[in-house]
Structures are given as structure tokens and as C-alpha cells.
Design a protein around this motif. Structure first.
Motif: not given
Length: 200
Positions: A47-55
Motif C-alpha cells: 500500500s502507498v499509504t501504509r507501507s514502511p518500505l521506501p517507494d
């Protein structure tokens, strides 16, 4: 007399069959629930809003990796409550510190030895869920080198530590996050091949 013995024998077989069926069903239900939870977590990481990963990593992300579920690492521990008036300062991966209350200890048997973990609650938290940062002998090999986390809720004098639900801190995916570092007393001298593996 012989007929009675046969009736008793087959009766015991039927009872044993139901017990095995229930045990299998419970394990199967447990595994399915755990796999659904893991699938849900994968969706949140995409998810764009919930992910802790950088884009840059989020766009390439497919799924997290785990050990296969096993009830051997769903441990019922003795809960030894401990209330302290003042919080302790938990070191963070960014060099800062945050206040956590020590709420007690969990004492359990694993691989023929007794182990103890200290249980924490973040200052200001309203939930009954306790926070357990820990390391074990898989860290740096199969799991994240900085340790993993576990959440659990006491139930009277016991607390279930389900290591199948052990998870990585957000800093395992993105060093920009400040994550609590497992304290020395929570360094287990045993392998815990359960839960989330190292993120690659």
C-alpha cells in the motif's frame, strides 16, 4: 466376553479418531488464520499509504518470507507481573531513547531449558497488549540481525508467546524508522525458527 472386548476396543478407536481429527482441525484452522494474517500484511506493505518500505522498494515488493507455522513455538509461559512506578529508557536504533514500562516477565521451557523474557508497555499506551523485543540464535543468519518483536496479552498467571507471529521492526525495511532495540535480558540463547525471516 470376547464380544464385549471388541466393542470396547472399537469404541476406543472411535474416540481416538475424533481426538486426532480435532487436533488436526485445530492445527489446520490455526495455520489458515496465520496465513491469512500474513497475506493481509503483504497487502499493507504494497500500500502507498501504509507501507514502511521506501517507494523504490515498495514498487518491487511481492511478499515477506516466513518460517512454516508450527505449534511447537506457540508457548504458554508463566506470567510474573512486575509494576514499576517509573518507566525505563529504551534505546532506539536512531540513538534516541523512549520511555517504556516494565510490566513483568514471561518464563517458559523450550528445547529442554528455561528461558525468561521481560515484557514492556510503551508509556502512554492504553492497550493490554505487551511488547516483547527479543533476539535469538537465528539473528544475522536467517532472521533480521537486530532482533524481532512479539506482542502478547497476559491471561491471569500465564501468557501465550506465539513465536509464529514474531515480526521484524520497521527499521529492517527502512533505516529512517526509530525502533526499540532488544535489551540484554531478552537475548535468548536458543534458535527460534518461527515467524518472520530476514527481509531481502
Amino acid at each position: 466376553m470376547k464380544r464385549i472386548k471388541y466393542v470396547i476396543f472399537f469404541g476406543l478407536l472411535v474416540i481416538f479418531g475424533y481426538l486426532v481429527k480435532d487436533l488436526f482441525y485445530n492445527d489446520e484452522s490455526y495455520n489458515q488464520a496465520l496465513l491469512k494474517f500474513r497475506e493481509s500484511k503483504d497487502l499493507s506493505f504494497s500500500s502507498v499509504t501504509r507501507s514502511p518500505l521506501p517507494d523504490s522498494l515498495r514498487r518491487l515488493f511481492r511478499k515477506l518470507t516466513y518460517y512454516d507455522p508450527t505449534r511447537d513455538y506457540e508457548v504458554t509461559a508463566d506470567f510474573l507481573p512486575e509494576e514499576r512506578a517509573e518507566p525505563v529508557s529504551m534505546p532506539m536504533t536512531t540513538g534516541t531513547k523512549e520511555p517504556y514500562f516494565i510490566k513483568g516477565k514471561a518464563e517458559f521451557e523450550l528445547d529442554g531449558n528455561t528461558h525468561t523474557l521481560t515484557l514492556y508497555q510503551k508509556a502512554g499506551a492504553a492497550s493490554d497488549t505487551l511488547f516483547i523485543p527479543f533476539t535469538d540464535q537465528t539473528n544475522g543468519f536467517e532472521t533480521y540481525g537486530g532482533g524481532r518483536y512479539l506482542d502478547a496479552i497476559p491471561n491471569g498467571k500465564t501468557i501465550v508467546l506465539d513465536f509464529n507471529k514474531a515480526y521484524n521492526p520497521f527499521c529492517a525495511y527502512n533505516p529512517a524508522f526509530a525502533c526499540p532495540m532488544p535489551p540484554a535480558e531478552n537475548r535468548l540463547k536458543v534458535k527460534i525458527p518461527a515467524g518472520e525471516k530476514e527481509f531481502k
